[in-house]
Design a protein around this motif. Structure first.
Motif, PDB file in Angstrom:
ATOM      1  N   GLN A  78      38.951  55.100  28.807  1.00 15.10           N
ATOM      2  CA  GLN A  78      38.307  54.514  27.544  1.00 15.10           C
ATOM      3  C   GLN A  78      39.277  53.723  26.899  1.00 15.10           C
ATOM      4  OE1 GLN A  78      36.724  57.644  25.242  1.00 15.10           O
ATOM      5  NE2 GLN A  78      35.003  57.913  26.499  1.00 15.10           N
ATOM      6  N   ASP A  79      40.718  54.020  26.801  1.00 14.50           N
ATOM      7  CA  ASP A  79      41.535  53.483  26.162  1.00 14.50           C
ATOM      8  C   ASP A  79      42.724  52.525  27.031  1.00 14.50           C
ATOM      9  OD1 ASP A  79      40.990  55.139  24.210  1.00 14.50           O
ATOM     10  OD2 ASP A  79      42.543  56.706  24.722  1.00 14.50           O
ATOM     11  N   ALA A  80      42.412  52.821  28.255  1.00 14.17           N
ATOM     12  CA  ALA A  80      43.362  51.948  29.321  1.00 14.17           C
ATOM     13  C   ALA A  80      42.803  50.573  29.806  1.00 14.17           C
ATOM     14  CB  ALA A  80      43.592  52.820  30.362  1.00 14.17           C
ATOM     15  N   PRO A  81      43.498  49.349  29.599  1.00 16.83           N
ATOM     16  CA  PRO A  81      43.140  48.448  30.237  1.00 16.83           C
ATOM     17  C   PRO A  81      43.582  48.394  31.556  1.00 16.83           C
ATOM     18  CG  PRO A  81      45.260  47.941  28.872  1.00 16.83           C
ATOM     19  CD  PRO A  81      44.836  49.561  28.681  1.00 16.83           C
ATOM     20  N   LYS A  82      42.819  47.293  32.338  1.00 10.65           N
ATOM     21  CA  LYS A  82      43.321  47.225  33.712  1.00 10.65           C
ATOM     22  C   LYS A  82      44.891  46.688  33.881  1.00 10.65           C
ATOM     23  CE  LYS A  82      38.919  47.227  35.558  1.00 10.65           C
ATOM     24  NZ  LYS A  82      38.304  47.728  36.903  1.00 10.65           N
ATOM     25  N   LEU A  83      45.942  47.533  33.551  1.00  6.93           N
ATOM     26  CA  LEU A  83      47.236  47.209  33.547  1.00  6.93           C
ATOM     27  C   LEU A  83      47.734  46.666  35.122  1.00  6.93           C
ATOM     28  CD1 LEU A  83      48.866  49.961  31.851  1.00  6.93           C
ATOM     29  CD2 LEU A  83      48.345  47.662  30.938  1.00  6.93           C
ATOM     30  N   ARG A  84      48.426  45.562  35.193  1.00  3.73           N
ATOM     31  CA  ARG A  84      48.960  44.974  36.393  1.00  3.73           C
ATOM     32  C   ARG A  84      50.473  44.254  36.222  1.00  3.73           C
ATOM     33  NH1 ARG A  84      46.518  43.433  41.438  1.00  3.73           N
ATOM     34  NH2 ARG A  84      48.062  42.036  42.425  1.00  3.73           N
ATOM     35  N   GLY A  85      51.199  44.820  36.924  1.00  3.86           N
ATOM     36  CA  GLY A  85      52.670  44.157  36.786  1.00  3.86           C
ATOM     37  C   GLY A  85      53.664  44.984  36.202  1.00  3.86           C
ATOM     38  N   LEU A  86      54.436  44.737  35.440  1.00  5.20           N
ATOM     39  CA  LEU A  86      55.866  45.563  35.103  1.00  5.20           C
ATOM     40  C   LEU A  86      55.740  46.486  33.944  1.00  5.20           C
ATOM     41  CD1 LEU A  86      58.714  45.926  36.148  1.00  5.20           C
ATOM     42  CD2 LEU A  86      59.255  44.394  34.633  1.00  5.20           C
ATOM     43  N   VAL A  87      55.736  47.759  34.161  1.00  2.00           N
ATOM     44  CA  VAL A  87      55.676  48.704  32.945  1.00  2.00           C
ATOM     45  C   VAL A  87      56.882  49.292  32.897  1.00  2.00           C
ATOM     46  CG1 VAL A  87      53.023  48.570  32.992  1.00  2.00           C
ATOM     47  CG2 VAL A  87      54.394  50.354  34.374  1.00  2.00           C
ATOM     48  N   ASP A  88      56.845  50.499  31.953  1.00  4.49           N
ATOM     49  CA  ASP A  88      58.102  51.344  31.722  1.00  4.49           C
ATOM     50  C   ASP A  88      57.469  52.680  31.506  1.00  4.49           C
ATOM     51  OD1 ASP A  88      60.373  49.562  31.685  1.00  4.49           O
ATOM     52  OD2 ASP A  88      59.470  48.561  30.021  1.00  4.49           O
ATOM     53  N   LEU A  89      57.941  53.666  31.966  1.00  6.28           N
ATOM     54  CA  LEU A  89      57.412  54.942  31.907  1.00  6.28           C
ATOM     55  C   LEU A  89      58.277  55.710  30.970  1.00  6.28           C
ATOM     56  CD1 LEU A  89      55.871  56.201  35.292  1.00  6.28           C
ATOM     57  CD2 LEU A  89      54.759  55.916  32.966  1.00  6.28           C
ATOM     58  N   TYR A  90      57.963  56.529  30.196  1.00  6.15           N
ATOM     59  CA  TYR A  90      59.041  57.211  29.259  1.00  6.15           C
ATOM     60  C   TYR A  90      58.428  58.913  29.325  1.00  6.15           C
ATOM     61  CZ  TYR A  90      60.586  52.879  27.228  1.00  6.15           C
ATOM     62  OH  TYR A  90      60.921  51.617  27.129  1.00  6.15           O
ATOM     63  N   ASP A  91      59.288  59.737  29.126  1.00 11.70           N
ATOM     64  CA  ASP A  91      59.136  61.167  28.866  1.00 11.70           C
ATOM     65  C   ASP A  91      59.873  61.610  27.761  1.00 11.70           C
ATOM     66  OD1 ASP A  91      58.319  63.666  29.189  1.00 11.70           O
ATOM     67  OD2 ASP A  91      59.587  64.118  30.825  1.00 11.70           O
ATOM     68  N   ARG A  92      58.948  61.768  26.610  1.00 10.18           N
ATOM     69  CA  ARG A  92      59.495  62.361  25.323  1.00 10.18           C
ATOM     70  C   ARG A  92      60.637  61.265  24.798  1.00 10.18           C
ATOM     71  NH1 ARG A  92      60.190  68.885  25.992  1.00 10.18           N
ATOM     72  NH2 ARG A  92      58.132  69.202  26.623  1.00 10.18           N
ATOM     73  N   GLY A  93      60.169  59.938  24.871  1.00 12.33           N
ATOM     74  CA  GLY A  93      61.238  59.063  24.278  1.00 12.33           C
ATOM     75  C   GLY A  93      62.234  58.599  25.317  1.00 12.33           C
ATOM     76  N   PHE A  94      62.512  59.154  26.351  1.00  9.40           N
ATOM     77  CA  PHE A  94      63.526  58.954  27.410  1.00  9.40           C
ATOM     78  C   PHE A  94      63.182  57.896  28.377  1.00  9.40           C
ATOM     79  CE2 PHE A  94      64.927  63.112  25.697  1.00  9.40           C
ATOM     80  CZ  PHE A  94      66.026  62.773  25.183  1.00  9.40           C
ATOM     81  N   HIS A  95      63.774  56.964  28.579  1.00 14.35           N
ATOM     82  CA  HIS A  95      63.306  55.830  29.572  1.00 14.35           C
ATOM     83  C   HIS A  95      63.448  56.527  31.077  1.00 14.35           C
ATOM     84  CE1 HIS A  95      63.524  51.513  31.184  1.00 14.35           C
ATOM     85  NE2 HIS A  95      62.168  52.062  31.336  1.00 14.35           N
ATOM     86  N   LEU A  96      62.398  56.922  31.714  1.00 17.72           N
ATOM     87  CA  LEU A  96      62.326  57.310  33.104  1.00 17.72           C
ATOM     88  C   LEU A  96      62.664  56.344  34.269  1.00 17.72           C
ATOM     89  CD1 LEU A  96      60.332  60.562  33.103  1.00 17.72           C
ATOM     90  CD2 LEU A  96      62.749  60.436  32.815  1.00 17.72           C
ATOM     91  N   TYR A  97      61.370  55.547  34.275  1.00 20.03           N
ATOM     92  CA  TYR A  97      61.337  54.350  35.380  1.00 20.03           C
ATOM     93  C   TYR A  97      60.622  53.319  34.786  1.00 20.03           C
ATOM     94  CZ  TYR A  97      60.885  58.720  37.903  1.00 20.03           C
ATOM     95  OH  TYR A  97      61.018  60.151  38.542  1.00 20.03           O
ATOM     96  N   GLN A  98      61.081  52.179  35.408  1.00 18.07           N
ATOM     97  CA  GLN A  98      60.599  50.670  35.530  1.00 18.07           C
ATOM     98  C   GLN A  98      59.813  50.781  36.741  1.00 18.07           C
ATOM     99  OE1 GLN A  98      62.930  47.213  35.701  1.00 18.07           O
ATOM    100  NE2 GLN A  98      62.129  46.636  33.671  1.00 18.07           N
ATOM    101  N   CYS A  99      58.450  50.261  36.452  1.00 13.19           N
ATOM    102  CA  CYS A  99      57.575  50.386  37.486  1.00 13.19           C
ATOM    103  C   CYS A  99      56.623  49.023  37.590  1.00 13.19           C
ATOM    104  CB  CYS A  99      56.275  51.553  37.426  1.00 13.19           C
ATOM    105  SG  CYS A  99      57.163  52.840  36.632  1.00 13.19           S
ATOM    106  N   LEU A 100      56.209  48.740  38.952  1.00  9.21           N
ATOM    107  CA  LEU A 100      55.499  47.638  39.207  1.00  9.21           C
ATOM    108  C   LEU A 100      54.249  48.178  39.584  1.00  9.21           C
ATOM    109  CD1 LEU A 100      55.192  44.423  39.289  1.00  9.21           C
ATOM    110  CD2 LEU A 100      56.011  44.461  41.731  1.00  9.21           C
TER     111      LEU A 100
END
Length: 119
Positions: free
Chosen positions: A51-73
């Motif tokens: 319901q909240d998510a758009p159809k994302l595509r491309g470069l995104v960043d993943l965080y865990d409790r504010g810590f940058h874990l991954y940069q993802c395609l």
């Protein structure tokens, strides 16, 4: 034995499951200046609330409790059980320091050998 549930009961169960996932999740994905809560994460992808998510595509960043874990395609792979699933095309761990293009010598071992008494 087969169990049949009415649409209202099934919708209530799905809403309760999604609410439980939202409470227990601590990962966030950031894309285009917006943040979304990651409800499920596995080795080849992750899932957001459909319901909240758009159809994302491309470069995104993943965080865990504010810590940058991954940069993802990523690419959206489909919707299932009220969750929008995304697959990784590339998953790169985030680093706190810049990479170097030269060999860094470990001088601690050399110093120990130089200070050895002769005998």
């Amino acid at each position: 034995m087969e169990t049949f549930l009415s649409k209202e009961v099934q919708a209530g169960l799905d809403a309760a499951r999604t609410a439980s996932l939202k409470r227990s999740s601590r990962m966030m994905v950031e894309a285009n200046g917006r943040s979304f809560r990651v409800l499920k994460f596995w080795g080849t992808g992750f899932a957001l609330d459909a319901q909240d998510a758009p159809k994302l595509r491309g470069l995104v960043d993943l965080y865990d409790r504010g810590f940058h874990l991954y940069q993802c395609l990523i690419v959206a792979s489909g919707e299932e059980d009220g969750l929008m699933n995304y697959e990784f095309k590339r998953l790169t761990a985030a680093h706190t320091t810049a990479p170097v293009d030269f060999v860094v010598e470990d001088r601690s071992e050399r110093k120990l050998l130089e200070n050895r008494p002769e005998g």
